[in-house]
Design a protein around this motif. Structure first.
Motif, PDB file in Angstrom:
ATOM      1  N   ARG A 167       0.831  -1.212   0.000  1.00  0.00           N
ATOM      2  CA  ARG A 167       0.000   0.000   0.000  1.00  0.00           C
ATOM      3  C   ARG A 167       0.863   1.259   0.000  1.00  0.00           C
ATOM      4  N   LEU A 206       1.545   4.132  -3.577  1.00  0.00           N
ATOM      5  CA  LEU A 206       1.271   5.564  -3.612  1.00  0.00           C
ATOM      6  C   LEU A 206       2.119   6.290  -4.646  1.00  0.00           C
ATOM      7  N   GLN A 207       3.253   5.715  -5.022  1.00  0.00           N
ATOM      8  CA  GLN A 207       4.155   6.343  -5.989  1.00  0.00           C
ATOM      9  C   GLN A 207       3.784   6.026  -7.436  1.00  0.00           C
TER      10      GLN A 207
END
Length: 123
Positions: A36, A40-41
């Protein structure tokens, strides 16, 4: 006439793609948490995975088969200058590509280059 179609096997992008598209995470708690955070990247645009870069354009994520071709083209292609591994990895990022082991892949491919090995410094 029949053409064979090769479906790419699982690669480093598969867990991230599965999480972003379907929300599927690994069973273990630590693995799910790290996925998770890593996800995000990344973002998906028209079905392709891209990585956000710091103050730069989005970098297209590629698998290791395509990565070998990109490194060879940058290192010894039409505008190739037979430069070192760090410079090749930097040029790959400037060209807009990403995979996690860029530097190690560049080192591996440069060691295969005959003209670089002939004129390399002997330590």
């Amino acid at each position: 006439m029949v053409a064979s179609i090769e479906t790419p096997g699982p690669c480093w992008m598969t867990p991230i793609l599965r999480y972003l598209q379907e929300g599927i995470v690994p069973e273990d708690k630590q693995g799910a948490r790290s996925l998770r955070i890593r996800a995000l990247q990344y973002e998906i645009i028209y079905g392709a995975l891209y990585r956000r870069s710091y103050l730069g354009p989005l970098l297209k994520c590629i698998d290791y088969g395509e990565a070998e071709y990109v490194i060879r083209e940058i290192h010894e292609g039409i505008c190739g200058m037979h430069m070192g591994a760090k410079m090749v990895a930097a040029r790959v990022m400037r060209a807009g590509y990403y995979w996690p082991t860029m530097l190690l892949s560049a080192i591996r491919e440069i060691r295969k280059c005959d003209s670089c090995q002939i004129y390399a410094l002997i330590t």
